[in-house]
Scaffold this motif. Structure first.
Motif, mmCIF file in Angstrom:
data_model
loop_
_atom_site.group_PDB
_atom_site.id
_atom_site.type_symbol
_atom_site.label_atom_id
_atom_site.label_comp_id
_atom_site.label_asym_id
_atom_site.label_seq_id
_atom_site.Cartn_x
_atom_site.Cartn_y
_atom_site.Cartn_z
ATOM 1 N N LEU A 25 82.132 -24.923 9.229
ATOM 2 C CA LEU A 25 83.349 -24.221 9.663
ATOM 3 C C LEU A 25 84.125 -23.713 8.437
ATOM 4 O O LEU A 25 84.517 -22.539 8.378
ATOM 5 N N ASP A 26 84.323 -24.610 7.479
ATOM 6 C CA ASP A 26 85.063 -24.219 6.268
ATOM 7 C C ASP A 26 84.404 -23.027 5.580
ATOM 8 O O ASP A 26 85.083 -22.144 5.061
ATOM 9 N N ALA A 27 83.079 -23.020 5.571
ATOM 10 C CA ALA A 27 82.358 -21.969 4.836
ATOM 11 C C ALA A 27 82.366 -20.628 5.567
ATOM 12 O O ALA A 27 82.343 -19.579 4.940
ATOM 13 N N VAL A 28 82.383 -20.643 6.905
ATOM 14 C CA VAL A 28 82.182 -19.375 7.626
ATOM 15 C C VAL A 28 83.444 -18.766 8.241
ATOM 16 O O VAL A 28 83.502 -17.553 8.439
ATOM 17 N N VAL A 29 84.453 -19.575 8.558
ATOM 18 C CA VAL A 29 85.547 -19.056 9.396
ATOM 19 C C VAL A 29 86.333 -17.924 8.728
ATOM 20 O O VAL A 29 86.821 -17.005 9.395
ATOM 21 N N GLY A 30 86.410 -17.960 7.397
ATOM 22 C CA GLY A 30 87.170 -16.929 6.677
ATOM 23 C C GLY A 30 86.620 -15.531 6.923
ATOM 24 O O GLY A 30 87.375 -14.546 6.943
ATOM 25 N N TYR A 31 85.324 -15.427 7.111
ATOM 26 C CA TYR A 31 84.718 -14.104 7.332
ATOM 27 C C TYR A 31 85.185 -13.510 8.651
ATOM 28 O O TYR A 31 85.492 -12.323 8.750
ATOM 29 N N THR A 32 85.237 -14.365 9.672
ATOM 30 C CA THR A 32 85.692 -13.889 10.984
ATOM 31 C C THR A 32 87.187 -13.574 10.936
ATOM 32 O O THR A 32 87.634 -12.530 11.432
ATOM 33 N N ALA A 33 87.952 -14.456 10.306
ATOM 34 C CA ALA A 33 89.417 -14.290 10.265
ATOM 35 C C ALA A 33 89.833 -13.059 9.451
ATOM 36 O O ALA A 33 90.883 -12.481 9.686
ATOM 37 N N ILE A 268 71.756 -15.760 14.652
ATOM 38 C CA ILE A 268 71.892 -14.802 13.549
ATOM 39 C C ILE A 268 73.331 -14.843 13.065
ATOM 40 O O ILE A 268 74.267 -14.757 13.868
ATOM 41 N N PHE A 269 73.500 -14.990 11.762
ATOM 42 C CA PHE A 269 74.834 -15.101 11.166
ATOM 43 C C PHE A 269 75.275 -13.718 10.681
ATOM 44 O O PHE A 269 74.807 -13.235 9.658
ATOM 45 N N SER A 270 76.181 -13.093 11.407
ATOM 46 C CA SER A 270 76.568 -11.719 11.084
ATOM 47 C C SER A 270 78.036 -11.579 10.688
ATOM 48 O O SER A 270 78.492 -10.476 10.376
ATOM 49 N N ALA A 271 78.782 -12.690 10.701
ATOM 50 C CA ALA A 271 80.230 -12.598 10.482
ATOM 51 C C ALA A 271 80.643 -11.899 9.178
ATOM 52 O O ALA A 271 81.604 -11.117 9.195
ATOM 53 N N PRO A 272 79.965 -12.124 8.041
ATOM 54 C CA PRO A 272 80.482 -11.535 6.798
ATOM 55 C C PRO A 272 80.602 -10.020 6.823
ATOM 56 O O PRO A 272 81.466 -9.455 6.156
ATOM 57 N N THR A 273 79.725 -9.345 7.574
ATOM 58 C CA THR A 273 79.767 -7.881 7.589
ATOM 59 C C THR A 273 79.785 -7.337 9.020
ATOM 60 O O THR A 273 79.284 -6.230 9.278
ATOM 61 N N ALA A 274 80.385 -8.097 9.921
ATOM 62 C CA ALA A 274 80.306 -7.712 11.337
ATOM 63 C C ALA A 274 80.750 -6.274 11.588
ATOM 64 O O ALA A 274 80.015 -5.478 12.179
ATOM 65 N N MET A 275 81.948 -5.912 11.135
ATOM 66 C CA MET A 275 82.441 -4.561 11.445
ATOM 67 C C MET A 275 81.625 -3.480 10.732
ATOM 68 O O MET A 275 81.450 -2.379 11.249
ATOM 69 N N LEU A 334 72.176 -17.690 5.297
ATOM 70 C CA LEU A 334 71.836 -16.322 4.920
ATOM 71 C C LEU A 334 72.355 -15.350 5.980
ATOM 72 O O LEU A 334 71.945 -15.407 7.132
ATOM 73 N N PRO A 335 73.261 -14.451 5.609
ATOM 74 C CA PRO A 335 73.768 -13.498 6.599
ATOM 75 C C PRO A 335 72.727 -12.447 6.980
ATOM 76 O O PRO A 335 71.827 -12.139 6.203
ATOM 77 N N PHE A 336 72.928 -11.892 8.152
ATOM 78 C CA PHE A 336 72.118 -10.778 8.653
ATOM 79 C C PHE A 336 72.205 -9.615 7.655
ATOM 80 O O PHE A 336 73.292 -9.265 7.204
ATOM 81 N N MET A 337 71.080 -9.048 7.292
ATOM 82 C CA MET A 337 70.964 -7.920 6.353
ATOM 83 C C MET A 337 71.452 -8.259 4.942
ATOM 84 O O MET A 337 71.845 -7.353 4.189
ATOM 85 N N ALA A 338 71.418 -9.544 4.595
ATOM 86 C CA ALA A 338 71.803 -9.947 3.237
ATOM 87 C C ALA A 338 70.973 -9.174 2.216
ATOM 88 O O ALA A 338 69.763 -9.023 2.388
#
Ligand code: NCD
Ligand code: ZN
Length: 348
Positions: A25-33, A268-275, A334-338
């Motif tokens: 949670l600590d590692a990923v939530v910032g990307y969504t927020a 699939i982890f896409s939060a870092p570049t979702a938009m 590893l994010p999607f399309m890293a």
């Protein structure tokens, strides 16, 4: 051909995300927020979030992990089980703790073992939800092992979803992360009480991509990507501007070791570049002007919430999406399309 160089839209919301707990949670939530004003947070923790107390504790942990100075509102969901208590669910909704209930057919996906084994068992809960206007969010796949994995969503419509909508004619339902042309057509046939989320990855990959040059575990999720024709149907629906279709990333982080395994898990982890990913898909379809309805307007409309007041801006610029994200000393995601080139970038 779309020649736009930048686009500014109202701040979007993510109507389907997995934020996990603890170090993940600590590692990923910032990307969504960073990108989204609000997010519907999936309850498939271990153990699942089934009570008001668990959901409000989880919400507090999310807000703490986001940190001060960032305005982000997690909207909590209740995991539906065979033992679900209608009184607890309706009280959670009235108190503003639960925004919706999530239905996982037992065994359909990651952490769904406590899900519903038979819809008849939860009819009392659905009755109450229909009465109070509480949405049911559905993982729409049958779990019958005799049904081919690529057909599980289409069969779910016939066997479970259509009968349920008939039995509960006023129940608000979201068909989550749809992947087929059958789902698109079915959603269109039902009017505004049935919504559907569409992920960025299902707009960008088809089932062949999972096997491009070898097996690619980071492109495996549930529902699994389908044929190209289905991807095009999703893209057409997402870019149509129709109010039933809205953004839900289904960003679902797992460690690289859990993904790159003899039995790799789904997500699939896409939060870092979702938009950026959605902008890429919409731009390719020549429909960037429809991004705002899909990402920022239709979801609030379905949930009966105000749209966000702030805006975000995406600019057309080639850049290299970051690679692995470190969770702790020996865990990476590893994010999607890293490492691949993206054509759109969100600017702060
Ligand atoms: C999700 C997860 O990992 O929690 N996985 C996935 O492939 N989408 C669960 C889900 O939403 O099905
Ligand atoms: Zn999900």
């Amino acid at each position: 051909m779309n020649t736009l160089k930048s686009i500014t839209i109202r701040r979007p919301d993510d109507w389907h995300v997995h934020l996990r707990d603890g170090a993940m949670l600590d590692a990923v939530v910032g990307y969504t927020a960073r990108q989204f004003g609000r997010a519907i947070v999936m309850p498939n923790l271990a153990p699942p979030v089934t009570t008001i107390a668990q959901a409000s504790d989880y919400r507090r942990r999310i807000i703490t992990a986001v940190g001060k100075g960032i305005s982000f509102k997690p909207l909590m969901t209740c995991y539906l089980t065979d033992q679900a208590d209608p009184a607890e669910i309706s009280r959670g909704f009235q108190e503003g703790v639960f925004s919706a209930v999530k239905l996982y057919p037992a065994g359909a996906t990651t952490n769904s073992a406590s899900g519903v084994t038979n819809m008849a068992i939860v009819s009392g809960v659905l009755e109450v939800m229909q009465e109070i206007g509480m949405p049911l969010l559905v993982h729409g796949e049958v779990t019958d092992p005799d049904i081919d994995i690529f057909d599980r969503e289409a069969v779910f419509i016939e066997r479970v979803l259509a009968p349920m909508l008939t039995d509960f004619p006023a129940l608000k339902v979201v068909f989550e992360h749809i992947t087929t042309s059958q789902a698109v057509a079915f959603v269109r046939s039902q009017g505004p009480r049935l919504g559907a989320t569409i992920t960025a990855h299902h707009l960008l990959i088809d089932r062949n991509d999972m096997f491009r040059g070898g097996i690619r575990p980071h492109l495996y999720c549930l529902p699994v990507a389908k044929r190209q024709g289905h991807r095009l149907a999703l893209l057409e629906a997402a870019t149509s501007g129709e109010i039933n279709f809205f953004l839900g990333t289904d960003s679902a982080p797992h460690s690289t070791t859990a993904k790159e395994s003899a039995c790799g898990c789904a997500g699939i982890f896409s939060a870092p570049t979702a938009m950026e990913l959605y902008a890429h898909a919409f731009a390719q379809a020549g429909a960037l002007e429809k991004l705002e309805s899909f990402a920022s307007l239709n979801g609030p409309d379905f949930y009966g919430l105000p749209v966000n007041e702030e805006t975000i801006t995406l600019v057309r610029e080639d850049w290299n999406a970051s690679s692995g994200i470190s969770v702790d000393d020996d865990t990476e995601v590893l994010p999607f399309m890293a490492g691949e080139t993206l054509e759109w970038k969100m600017v702060d």
